[in-house]
Design an enzyme around this catalytic site. Structure first.
Site, PDB file in Angstrom:
ATOM      1  N   LYS A   1      30.874  41.192  47.246  1.00 14.47           N
ATOM      2  CA  LYS A   1      31.304  40.019  46.462  1.00 14.47           C
ATOM      3  C   LYS A   1      30.173  39.379  45.647  1.00 14.47           C
ATOM      4  O   LYS A   1      30.436  38.763  44.626  1.00 14.47           O
ATOM      5  CB  LYS A   1      31.915  38.957  47.388  1.00 14.47           C
ATOM      6  CG  LYS A   1      33.270  39.366  47.969  1.00 14.47           C
ATOM      7  CD  LYS A   1      33.901  38.220  48.747  1.00 14.47           C
ATOM      8  CE  LYS A   1      35.145  38.696  49.462  1.00 14.47           C
ATOM      9  NZ  LYS A   1      35.931  37.599  50.041  1.00 14.47           N
TER      10      LYS A   1
ATOM     11  N   ASP B   1      39.684  33.268  46.504  1.00 14.46           N
ATOM     12  CA  ASP B   1      39.748  32.959  47.944  1.00 14.46           C
ATOM     13  C   ASP B   1      39.998  31.466  48.195  1.00 14.46           C
ATOM     14  O   ASP B   1      40.896  31.098  48.948  1.00 14.46           O
ATOM     15  CB  ASP B   1      38.447  33.368  48.650  1.00 14.46           C
ATOM     16  CG  ASP B   1      38.313  34.873  48.812  1.00 14.46           C
ATOM     17  OD1 ASP B   1      39.356  35.551  48.948  1.00 14.46           O
ATOM     18  OD2 ASP B   1      37.174  35.370  48.809  1.00 14.46           O
TER      19      ASP B   1
END
Ligand code: ATR
Length: 293
Positions: free
Chosen positions: A83, A119
């Site tokens: 990420k 997220d």
């Protein structure tokens, strides 16, 4: 696999020469529920897409990104451990992903790659749809100050809460996180020994640590008798679907919110960025839940 299995959509969608490719990358990745969830979403909406899991080790990340462009992969979800490292390969990074410092979704517009982070906003959408529609004016306590906490604090800060308190075992990390987003909301950091007092004031208490995750299901981040019975207890963990923290909080009279919704809605946002269509969240959830039993 037979042709009829594909036609029936048993393992995926109908694949032909118009099918657009999507996927998730991670290391490891074979446990991921994203392919079944996203292929259900494509089936449900009639979009001619196929979503695969790609096991990409860190040394292959650059080659994979070249592959996104070469193959015209329209969308990619990015999971552990990529990420952060994926960010340097993006042509553009959305402001939220920039602030959080992590990308979990890539949109490919004719070779131009934009990185997003769904997220935190996925978590907040889930919290609002499943537990507490109104976050404005609420006192929110976030336990944990790791990567997951960072995305969530950023997204919560945009909801006009009356305040956000971040508690962490190592208080310096909580302080650092609070500092990053202090311009967006009233955010303070505390050490875990101040948790009891903070719980007594909180309208929403969110566990972002791994405490209580399978296989340590007897563990819990707080004593739930500290909570106001009117509070919402929320846990990012979805294995188990109901952690000890949530079971105890429910006994105490609290509304509870499990971590599965965050997974569903981070995927829903990704789907919406890629396709421009509303994600079929209920169907996506049904498919993931079926796979967990
Ligand atoms: P993630 O990206 O999932 O958030 P992380 O960045 O490793 O993972 O962060 C894990 C969080 O859980 C941290 O806040 C960590 O506390 P520290 O910063 O003090 O390490 C917290 N955590 C993990 N195990 C814990 C435990 N047994 N007790 C209390 N906090 C714990």
């Amino acid at each position: 696999m037979t042709v009829s299995a594909l036609d029936n959509g048993i393992t995926g969608n109908r694949i032909d020469s118009q099918t657009v490719l999507y996927g998730v990358i991670g290391d490891p990745v074979r446990h991921s529920k994203s392919p079944i969830m996203m292929n259900r979403a494509f089936r449900e909406t009639g979009i001619n897409g196929a979503y695969m899991a790609f096991h990409i080790t860190p040394g292959k990340l650059g080659q994979f990104v070249a592959g996104i462009r070469a193959m015209g992969i329209r969308g990619v979800n990015v999971t552990i451990p990529h990420k952060l490292d994926i960010m340097k390969y993006m042509d553009e990074i959305d402001a939220g992903a920039q602030a959080i410092g992590a990308v979990n979704t890539i949109v490919n517009d004719n070779g131009r790659l934009t990185g997003y982070n769904t997220d935190g906003i996925g978590y907040v959408r889930s919290l609002k749809e499943e537990a507490e529609p109104e976050l404005a004016g609420k006192r929110i306590l976030v336990i944990g100050a790791g990567g997951a906490s960072r995305g969530i604090v950023y997204a919560l800060a945009g909801e006009q809460p009356s305040g956000i308190t971040i508690a962490n075992r190592s208080v310096e990390r909580a302080e650092e996180l609070a500092q990053s987003f202090r311009s967006l909301a009233d955010i303070r950091a505390i050490a875990n020994d101040e948790l009891q007092a903070a719980c007594g004031e909180a309208d929403i208490v969110i566990n972002t640590t791994s405490v209580g995750m399978h296989p340590h299901t007897d563990a819990t981040p707080i004593d739930t008798s500290w909570l106001k019975p009117s509070a919402v207890a929320s846990d990012l963990i979805y294995n188990p679907l109901r952690t000890k923290f949530l079971l105890d909080a429910e006994q105490h009279g609290c509304r509870v919110h499990g971590g599965l919704g965050m997974f569903i809605y981070q995927g829903a946002y990704a789907f919406e960025y890629w396709t421009g269509q509303p994600a079929p969240a209920a169907a996506m959830r049904e498919t993931v839940l079926q796979s967990l039993v």
